[in-house]
Scaffold this active site. Structure first.
Site, PDB file in Angstrom:
ATOM      1  N   ASP A  26      46.676  41.263  38.920  1.00 38.39           N
ATOM      2  CA  ASP A  26      47.801  41.415  39.855  1.00 38.39           C
ATOM      3  C   ASP A  26      48.313  40.096  40.380  1.00 38.39           C
ATOM      4  O   ASP A  26      49.477  39.967  40.758  1.00 38.39           O
ATOM      5  CB  ASP A  26      47.327  42.180  41.102  1.00 38.39           C
ATOM      6  CG  ASP A  26      47.099  43.644  40.834  1.00 38.39           C
ATOM      7  OD1 ASP A  26      47.782  44.198  39.985  1.00 38.39           O
ATOM      8  OD2 ASP A  26      46.219  44.219  41.503  1.00 38.39           O
TER       9      ASP A  26
HETATM   10  O1  IFM Z   1      43.607  45.023  37.950  1.00 32.75           O
HETATM   11  C1  IFM Z   1      43.642  44.878  39.337  1.00 32.75           C
HETATM   12  C2  IFM Z   1      43.461  46.232  39.936  1.00 32.75           C
HETATM   13  O2  IFM Z   1      44.497  47.090  39.558  1.00 32.75           O
HETATM   14  C3  IFM Z   1      43.403  46.177  41.428  1.00 32.75           C
HETATM   15  N1  IFM Z   1      42.439  45.223  41.867  1.00 32.75           N
HETATM   16  C4  IFM Z   1      42.587  43.907  41.324  1.00 32.75           C
HETATM   17  C5  IFM Z   1      42.583  43.931  39.814  1.00 32.75           C
HETATM   18  C6  IFM Z   1      42.747  42.516  39.267  1.00 32.75           C
HETATM   19  O3  IFM Z   1      43.861  41.868  39.773  1.00 32.75           O
END
Ligand code: IFM
Length: 780
Positions: free
Chosen positions: A473
């Site tokens: 993200d």
């Molecule tokens: O992939 C994401 C997930 O959707 C939510 N927590 C953080 C992860 C890595 O950024």
């Protein structure tokens, strides 16, 4: 320091001291009405949606931590002393204390001056309410005159508004009482309400929190408890509580059982009918037994017996349990995401289905369709949605705002493929699901194709997917030029229908298209992204490389290496090299870090990940979610020893005696552990709701033990540490019980193809439902 132990037989984690480094929690409920229960009775409840229908309140960022909760106070009428069986909020030192977190229930047990009080919390039979079953015993030789008080602090249903618009919320809340039933609702809602009830004769009640607590007091010393009576307050405004005072006189050895019920209803007039049976203690106990049985049934679909007792305990109970809780709540409601703003993540939930696919495939298929319904007609999807309202959106990403993620929609084919392999229900492809505009609809197959097309149609200068953010993200490269590209999404794109569905597609034209897309992507990846010892991670919005040996920071990222193998785009030589580089540069004793070296300062060209200090979260933390991908990759390359080493490194129960360092619960995976560049290396965060649960389940069961569902059978392809002499797996697959015994007399790490005796090929064919299939596989 250890704070508890595993009771394997009872499938419980037993906490023996209340002052755990963080609140160690459990979940009650089944994805509809539910709640979090901590080891001191803290936590909160919600109905369907913790943001839009919160039942009880929790004080975030509060000190003392973990308040309020579902409290029971016991008061001695003779001395005026009072305490809680769960220690909080009074914090009186108990003569003995235990918290037993089990499958869908929690029991707090406290003993003080000859009085033993237990409270069991659970949600019965998928109902919209929870039961608190209180058992209180007199262990003394004299009669004791006691009082039991309850405490459930109501919240305004919109949990964000409850914090933000205090002016409005506290004028409209209404609390009422009638015959052992307290109701709580905003003034403009006439029928729907939260409620709190008891089966006991009461001495008094309070519906108004201020009246119960008293001026300049708090939950630790409420005036009602101190004086031995509630004030029968009706709440016309302000804050609400479900508080009853019940007199309990106990002769020596005598026990009394009391039921409290906290819940939500759309129709006030039905409450008494809904809860009547459950106010009967025996009926409530039967409901608890049914709950335990239903969890046994869930766990029974996969049970293993390996030489590693700790792996067995985790796979057979705790990892599977966590997978279901994560499946229920995605990343929405925990002690880190408070049910405020996060909603149900599409990529997260798609991955969560993988962890429960073997046990509840039909529910998983249902969730996949729900996620598919979140798709726009152009093929991308919401980032998240809210279960009560169905509304979706992009969420609350810090620092950088954008309108779609490059990967979200690509998790859907992966989840759908897992469902098809588990069930062989190919009609699933033909089910019709509306797009998120609700005006157009398409078959599941059309939806999945649009997901693939969206990525294919949004690529940058190196023919790789364009990216504002991907699974990570916080890797936010887009600065407005529109040329940032992600290697992770390229690999994700190369994984599912392209290779897996191709063999199921009778339409030659589509099959050829996928073949072409795959070859094209694979070529671009290997042409532009091989750095010599590993794969790079991305191109930024000025065309610069990230994740190269030439970079000063962020030289190597974990995901481009594991996914190079998972997607099978890496030639063998590259695959071996890049996995070796992971071991050399990223591995630590507590797990593999996500990137190294971490970025020392905020860099807007890289985005959110650089807001974290080096070693934290996505900036060089051990992002546990990514570790099982490396385990799978190692198994695919035949390295059972290393895969298992990685598996053990992050197995939480191995930190049980070191709990002050890990801080979070040793009975579930956490999302991240501070990495080697952080001064507090080894501390865990974000326990419970994480893709780590599902992916570790996949890694250990399908790759290390190698029992993999395929469209036409069950593959047995173990990749284990060579010193294992074998293992057994009991797996229910399409209604047949497969008792699989794998023997490893020669101490090899992997079966060679066609070497197995006991089965004709490396795949056990599908057997009729209702039968039992005994199968011996000899590695050699
Ligand atoms: O992939 C994401 C997930 O959707 C939510 N927590 C953080 C992860 C890595 O950024």
């Amino acid at each position: 320091m250890r704070y508890g132990y595993f009771d394997e037989k009872a499938r419980e984690y037993v906490i023996t001291r209340p002052d755990t480094p963080t609140p160690w929690i459990n979940y009650i409920g089944n994805g509809k009405y539910g709640g979090i229960v901590t080891n001191t009775g803290g936590g909160y409840s919600f109905h369907k949606d913790p943001q839009n229908r919160r039942i009880t309140r929790y004080r975030y960022n509060n000190l003392p931590t973990d308040r309020p909760g579902r409290y029971i106070y016991v008061r001695d009428r003779l001395t005026g002393e009072y305490w809680n069986p769960g220690y909080q909020p009074v914090q009186r030192k108990l003569d003995s204390y235990r918290c037993r977190h089990g499958m869908g229930y929690t029991v707090l047990e406290g003993e003080y001056k000859g009085i033993a009080a237990d409270v069991t919390y659970f949600v019965p039979d998928d109902r919209d309410f929870e039961i608190w079953l209180v058992q209180i015993r007199n262990l003394c030789h004299v009669e004791r005159n006691l009082q039991v008080f309850s405490y459930a602090e109501f919240c305004f249903w919109d949990a964000i508004m409850d914090q933000q618009n205090v002016d409005w919320v506290q004028q409209i809340n209404q609390g009422r009482y009638e015959d052992r039933l307290i109701t709580w609702h905003p003034h403009h809602f006439k029928d729907a309400c939260a409620f709190f009830a008891t089966n006991a004769e009461i001495n008094s009640f309070d519906t108004n929190l201020e009246a119960f607590i008293g001026r300049y007091r708090c939950e630790s010393n409420p005036i009602a408890v101190e004086t031995g009576a509630c004030s029968n307050s009706v709440s016309y405004r302000m804050n609400g509580v479900g508080a009853f005072c019940i007199d309990v006189n106990l002769k020596p050895g005598e026990e009394r059982e009391i039921i409290f019920i906290l819940g939500f209803t759309e129709n006030k007039s039905t409450i008494r009918d809904e809860i009547r049976d459950y106010l009967n203690v025996e009926y409530a106990k039967e409901a608890l037994k049914r709950l335990k049985d239903s969890w046994e049934e869930y766990l029974d679909k996969l049970q293993i017996e390996t030489p590693d007792r700790e792996t067995n305990l985790f796979v057979n109970t705790w990892n599977q349990y966590q997978c279901k809780i994560t499946f229920n709540w995605s990343r929405f409601v925990s002690m880190y995401s408070w049910g405020l703003g996060r909603g149900i993540g599409i990529r997260d939930s798609a991955q969560d289905t993988l962890g429960v696919m073997h046990s509840i495939p039909e529910l998983a298929g249902g969730l996949i369709k729900r996620l598919i319904h979140c798709q726009y007609t152009d093929g991308r999807v919401y980032h998240l949605f809210f279960p009560l309202t169905g509304e979706g959106g992009i969420g609350d990403a810090p620092v950088v705002k954008f309108d779609w993620y490059s990967d979200d929609h690509l998790w859907l084919p992966i989840a759908a493929n897992a469902y098809l392999k588990e069930t062989a229900n190919f009609d699933f492809f033909q089910s019709v699901v509306p797009y998120n505009d609700n005006k157009t609809e398409g078959t599941v197959w059309e939806h999945l194709n649009r997901a693939m097309e969206f990525t294919y149609n949004h690529r940058g200068p190196h023919a790789l997917p364009y990216s504002r953010a991907d699974w990570n993200d916080t890797l936010n490269l887009d600065m407005g030029n529109g040329i940032a590209e992600t290697l992770f999404t390229s690999m994700l794109f190369s994984e599912p229908p392209l290779k897996r569905f191709r063999c199921r597609i009778s339409d030659k034209r589509i099959a050829t298209k996928y073949r072409y897309w795959y070859d094209e992507m694979k070529q671009a990846i290997n042409e532009w992204c091989w750095d010599g010892e590993w794969y790079i991670r991305a191109f930024d919005d000025e065309g610069n490389v990230l994740g190269s040996g030439k970079n000063r920071y962020g030289k190597i990222f974990i995901n481009s290496q594991s996914w190079a193998v998972l997607s099978m785009v890496a030639p063998e030589e590259y695959a071996k090299k890049c996995l070796e580089s992971v071991y050399r540069h990223l591995n630590t004793k507590y797990g593999i870090v996500k990137v190294y070296p971490a970025y020392p300062e905020y860099n807007p060209k890289i985005g959110g990940m650089t807001t974290y200090p080096p070693g934290a979260k996505e900036n060089g933390g051990i992002f546990a979610h990514t570790n099982p991908w490396v385990m799978i990759a190692e198994c695919m390359m035949g390295n059972g020893r290393r895969a298992y080493q990685y598996y053990r490194q992050i197995l939480p129960l191995t930190r049980n005696d070191d709990a002050d360092l890990l801080e979070v619960e040793p009975y579930v995976y956490c999302q991240n552990i501070l990495g080697k560049e952080h001064p507090q290396f080894g501390i865990g965060r974000n326990s419970w709701l994480t893709g780590t649960a599902a992916w570790n389940m996949v890694a250990v069961s399908q790759y290390i033990l190698g029992i993999r569902p395929e469209y036409d059978g069950l593959t047995v392809d173990p990749c284990i540490p060579p010193d294992w002499k074998g293992f057994k797996v009991r797996r229910i697959f399409r209604g047949c019980v497969y008792n699989i015994e794998v023997r490893n007399p020669e101490g090899v790490r992997r079966c060679e193809k066609n070497c197995r005796r006991g089965v004709e090929t490396d795949k056990i064919p599908v057997k009729p439902a209702g039968t039992v299939c005994e199968c011996v596989v000899i590695m050699g």
